[in-house]
Design a protein around this motif. Structure first.
Motif, PDB file in Angstrom:
ATOM      1  N   LEU B  22      27.581 -26.947   8.887  1.00 52.30           N
ATOM      2  CA  LEU B  22      28.941 -26.472   9.115  1.00 52.30           C
ATOM      3  C   LEU B  22      30.000 -27.490   8.706  1.00 52.30           C
ATOM      4  CD1 LEU B  22      28.480 -24.675  12.543  1.00 52.30           C
ATOM      5  CD2 LEU B  22      28.661 -23.669  10.261  1.00 52.30           C
ATOM      6  N   LEU B  23      29.705 -28.784   8.938  1.00 50.26           N
ATOM      7  CA  LEU B  23      30.757 -29.779   8.706  1.00 50.26           C
ATOM      8  C   LEU B  23      30.593 -30.530   7.391  1.00 50.26           C
ATOM      9  CD1 LEU B  23      31.076 -31.106  12.335  1.00 50.26           C
ATOM     10  CD2 LEU B  23      32.681 -29.663  11.089  1.00 50.26           C
ATOM     11  N   VAL B  26      28.980 -26.753   4.034  1.00 49.94           N
ATOM     12  CA  VAL B  26      29.905 -25.637   3.800  1.00 49.94           C
ATOM     13  C   VAL B  26      31.257 -26.112   3.248  1.00 49.94           C
ATOM     14  CG1 VAL B  26      31.179 -23.768   4.915  1.00 49.94           C
ATOM     15  CG2 VAL B  26      28.750 -24.091   5.397  1.00 49.94           C
ATOM     16  N   PRO B  27      31.898 -27.105   3.888  1.00 47.84           N
ATOM     17  CA  PRO B  27      33.186 -27.560   3.326  1.00 47.84           C
ATOM     18  C   PRO B  27      33.058 -28.104   1.913  1.00 47.84           C
ATOM     19  CG  PRO B  27      32.840 -28.468   5.516  1.00 47.84           C
ATOM     20  CD  PRO B  27      31.571 -27.813   5.120  1.00 47.84           C
ATOM     21  N   HIS B  28      31.913 -28.779   1.649  1.00 54.97           N
ATOM     22  CA  HIS B  28      31.772 -29.349   0.315  1.00 54.97           C
ATOM     23  C   HIS B  28      31.569 -28.269  -0.737  1.00 54.97           C
ATOM     24  CE1 HIS B  28      31.677 -33.377   2.004  1.00 54.97           C
ATOM     25  NE2 HIS B  28      31.849 -33.798   0.761  1.00 54.97           N
ATOM     26  N   GLU B  30      32.784 -25.317  -0.508  1.00 49.88           N
ATOM     27  CA  GLU B  30      34.129 -24.745  -0.630  1.00 49.88           C
ATOM     28  C   GLU B  30      35.011 -25.621  -1.537  1.00 49.88           C
ATOM     29  OE1 GLU B  30      35.339 -22.004   0.630  1.00 49.88           O
ATOM     30  OE2 GLU B  30      37.460 -22.329   0.143  1.00 49.88           O
ATOM     31  N   LEU B  31      34.940 -26.936  -1.320  1.00 53.45           N
ATOM     32  CA  LEU B  31      35.754 -27.853  -2.128  1.00 53.45           C
ATOM     33  C   LEU B  31      35.305 -27.830  -3.586  1.00 53.45           C
ATOM     34  CD1 LEU B  31      36.246 -31.077   0.014  1.00 53.45           C
ATOM     35  CD2 LEU B  31      38.018 -29.591  -0.912  1.00 53.45           C
ATOM     36  N   TRP B 251      45.670 -28.143  -4.204  1.00 54.82           N
ATOM     37  CA  TRP B 251      44.379 -28.343  -3.552  1.00 54.82           C
ATOM     38  C   TRP B 251      43.246 -28.398  -4.565  1.00 54.82           C
ATOM     39  CZ3 TRP B 251      42.939 -26.857   1.973  1.00 54.82           C
ATOM     40  CH2 TRP B 251      43.995 -27.192   2.849  1.00 54.82           C
ATOM     41  N   ALA B 255      40.698 -31.451  -4.685  1.00 56.33           N
ATOM     42  CA  ALA B 255      39.268 -31.249  -4.497  1.00 56.33           C
ATOM     43  C   ALA B 255      38.487 -31.893  -5.637  1.00 56.33           C
ATOM     44  CB  ALA B 255      38.954 -29.766  -4.415  1.00 56.33           C
TER      45      ALA B 255
END
Lengths: 360, 285
Positions: B22-23, B26-28, B30-31, B251, B255
């Motif tokens: 989750l931390l 997933v964010p990576h 997305e980035l 963004w 990124a």
């Protein structure tokens, strides 16, 4: 030729504590010399001074006639085998042994040749590329000795190197070390608190106590003619009986339980409270003939300590409760003796050694 | 028995996996997707590599990138040079009782936040600060000198904030070293220099590696210290990322920069491990 090691008035104090107290001795070239003493007697301090890790407070230390007082450990012709071996864990066996040679700037082919010949000598051929962690206790031991021996030191110092091994391996290494020393001819100086190691391996043994040498002698003499009360009690098994002298010249003593014995005085036996030392094997059961030099007394068997060839009896004299340790002869002559039996026993005057109580 | 073991493993590993998923993952993802998107001339969102192309064509990005990498390496080396003698002194020279006390003293500054520590430096170093005041009143300086806002001060600040992360692994690896190894090497004819290079450094190598990796990553990703102590001329790549996200509100570009920084740190750490012949698993265990 100068002796390998010549120690003159060597003394080391830490504050008020005297670790090594004015020692004088020499070690002969090619001999196996042991220092035997209980822990805290100063033997490790003495060894560390010879290796150069500690500076003597007073006195001189000569190796092959050369004064060592200003020579740092890395320039002394002595090497030390550490108690915990201190093998370098990030190097393999070969690199460990080659470490000292590399520091001397020996060429690579020569290093390789000498490391190989030493690996063979300590029966580790083919182990050169193993990691230290892959070796067993006895193998590590031999690597540590090889690592020092490869430098061909004048004197090899060993600081209780067998202490960490289990009993069986220790017995085996004792014999191997003695053979190795005879084989390479390097002078070994061996430190131990284990009397059997010292007696089995050494040509000469120094018994150390409170920073002093009590006696320097061959293992045989040390055992049969201990010069002081401490040596008599420390080396070998023995029965110690507190006695009072009832007459001197010839010395006759009386034990606390009333037994009268003729004895041999050692040292200054002027006072009338003495300690009598009798080795377990010098007590003869059912002596064949009575001789005037033999003390006779009846023994009551209290316990049999069976230990194969090393079987012993715990016995009391008459009705007293002071137990004596008696070694049984190795033939089966006394196999029939049982608990509670009373047997006549005798001990020769020469084997009843009296020492003044207290100090040495 | 075996089932119990499985269940236990499952219970303990679930939070870790969730956290990673989750931390981190997933964010990576997305980035990563964001960095590969851009707007075309019509304002529509399309797949593009323009964000990465910008990095290679704009000189200032390049310059900041290389500068940040270089300075992070320098910070790592300086931190090692400063902390190694300290760690050696604490573990090998002072008595064990004192060494615990000294370690606590060493850790104490790190109980306050990085921001407070950086402000502490600023109070000392600024033009109207404590050091300038002392030097001018002692007559050593005619007029106060600005000591903040240059590269040297920034490096010093970064070394100071990173020290803890180097000194702790160094202390723990040196603590495990038996003193008799040093004596044995000395006895076998090694000089103090040789002992240092052949025995102490190889022994402490896993600690040095793990400390260096942490310090390098922290320095590379630091924002606060370069921003506050480095001033206008000391650009740090994290500031570029911040600018893209917050100031330019781009963004996608931010990124892309983030991913370039990740690639850079991974590459340098990989190269460092190769050069020093260390293994990541061994160093961090």
């Amino acid at each position: 030729m100068a002796p390998v090691l010549d120690i003159q008035h060597l003394r080391k104090t830490f504050g008020d504590f005297i670790a090594v107290d004015t020692l004088n001795f020499q070690v002969e070239d090619g001999s196996f010399f042991s220092i035997l003493g209980p822990s805290g007697c100063g033997k490790t301090t003495l060894l560390r001074m010879i290796a150069g890790f500690q500076q003597p407070t007073e006195g001189k230390l000569l190796i092959r006639g050369r004064d060592m007082s200003r020579v740092p450990p890395n320039r002394r012709p002595v090497n030390l085998v550490f108690q915990n071996l201190a093998l370098f864990p990030m190097m393999n066996v070969r690199e460990n042994i080659a470490f000292g040679l590399k520091r001397q700037g020996v060429g690579a082919p020569e290093i390789s040749r000498r490391v190989d010949s030493l690996l063979e000598r300590v029966h580790l051929s083919g182990y050169g590329n193993k990691d230290i962690s892959q070796l067993s206790g006895g193998q590590k031991q031999r690597v540590a000795i090889a690592r020092s021996l490869v430098l061909e030191p004048s004197l090899l110092l060993l600081d209780e190197p067998l202490g960490a091994l289990d009993l069986k391996l220790r017995e085996q290494m004792k014999i191997e070390l003695k053979k190795l020393q005879a084989d390479v001819g390097t002078t070994f100086m061996y430190i131990t608190h284990d009397q059997s190691e010292a007696l089995v391996m050494s040509d000469r043994v120094a018994v150390m106590h409170n920073g002093r040498f009590e006696q320097i002698d061959t293992p045989r003499n040390l055992y049969s003619n201990p010069a002081t009360r401490f040596v008599a009690g420390f080396v070998g098994e023995t029965n110690i009986l507190p006695v009072r002298a009832s007459s001197s010249a010839p010395l006759q003593v009386q034990t606390s339980f009333g037994l009268m014995l003729r004895a041999t005085p050692v040292g200054n036996c002027q006072s009338d409270t003495l300690d009598l030392f009798i080795r377990p094997e010098s007590i003869i059961l059912t002596p064949a003939e009575s001789h005037e030099d033999i003390n006779l007394f009846p023994l009551t068997v209290q316990n049999i300590l069976f230990d194969g060839s090393n079987t012993k009896l715990l016995a009391t004299v008459g009705q007293s409760d002071h137990e004596l340790l008696v070694a049984l002869p190795q033939n089966q002559q006394f196999a029939h003796i049982g608990k509670g039996d009373t047997v006549p026993a005798g001990v020769h005057v020469d084997s009843c050694r009296c020492y003044p109580r207290g100090g040495s | 028995m075996k089932n119990h073991f499985r269940l236990g493993l499952f219970i303990f590993i679930t939070p870790v996996l969730l956290w990673l998923l989750l931390l981190i993952i997933v964010p990576h993802v997305e980035l990563l997707l964001m960095s590969l998107h851009g707007k075309d001339d019509m304002g529509r969102t399309v797949w593009t590599l323009a964000n990465y192309r910008n990095f290679f064509t704009e000189e200032i990005y390049w310059y900041t990138f290389v500068r940040t990498a270089l300075y992070a390496v320098i910070v790592t080396i300086l931190t090692f040079l400063v902390t190694f003698p300290v760690a050696f002194y604490i573990t090998k020279i002072v008595s064990p009782r004192l060494s615990g006390f000294l370690t606590v003293l060493l850790l104490m500054p790190f109980w306050v936040s990085e921001l407070v520590r950086v402000y502490g430096w600023m109070i000392l170093l600024r033009e109207s600060g404590v050091i300038n005041h002392l030097l001018t009143s002692a007559g050593l300086l005619d007029a106060p000198v600005e000591m903040l806002y240059n590269d040297i001060t920034m490096l010093m600040g970064l070394v100071y904030t990173s020290m803890l992360f180097m000194v702790v692994p160094l202390i723990s690896s040196l603590e495990g070293m038996d003193d008799s190894l040093i004596e044995a090497a000395h006895d076998l004819g090694a000089s103090p220099m040789t002992i240092f290079y052949r025995i102490i450094i190889p022994y402490a190598a896993p600690g040095i590696t793990s400390g260096s990796i942490v310090v390098f990553m922290l320095a590379l990703g630091n924002y606060l210290t370069p921003k506050l102590m480095g001033g206008k001329n000391s650009l740090w790549f994290t500031e570029q990322i911040y600018n893209e996200f917050i100031a330019s509100f781009n963004w996608n570009q931010g990124a892309a920069f983030g991913f370039l920084l990740l690639a850079l740190s991974s590459l340098i750490i990989w190269a460092g491990l190769k050069i020093s012949k260390q293994q990541l698993g061994k160093a961090l265990s």
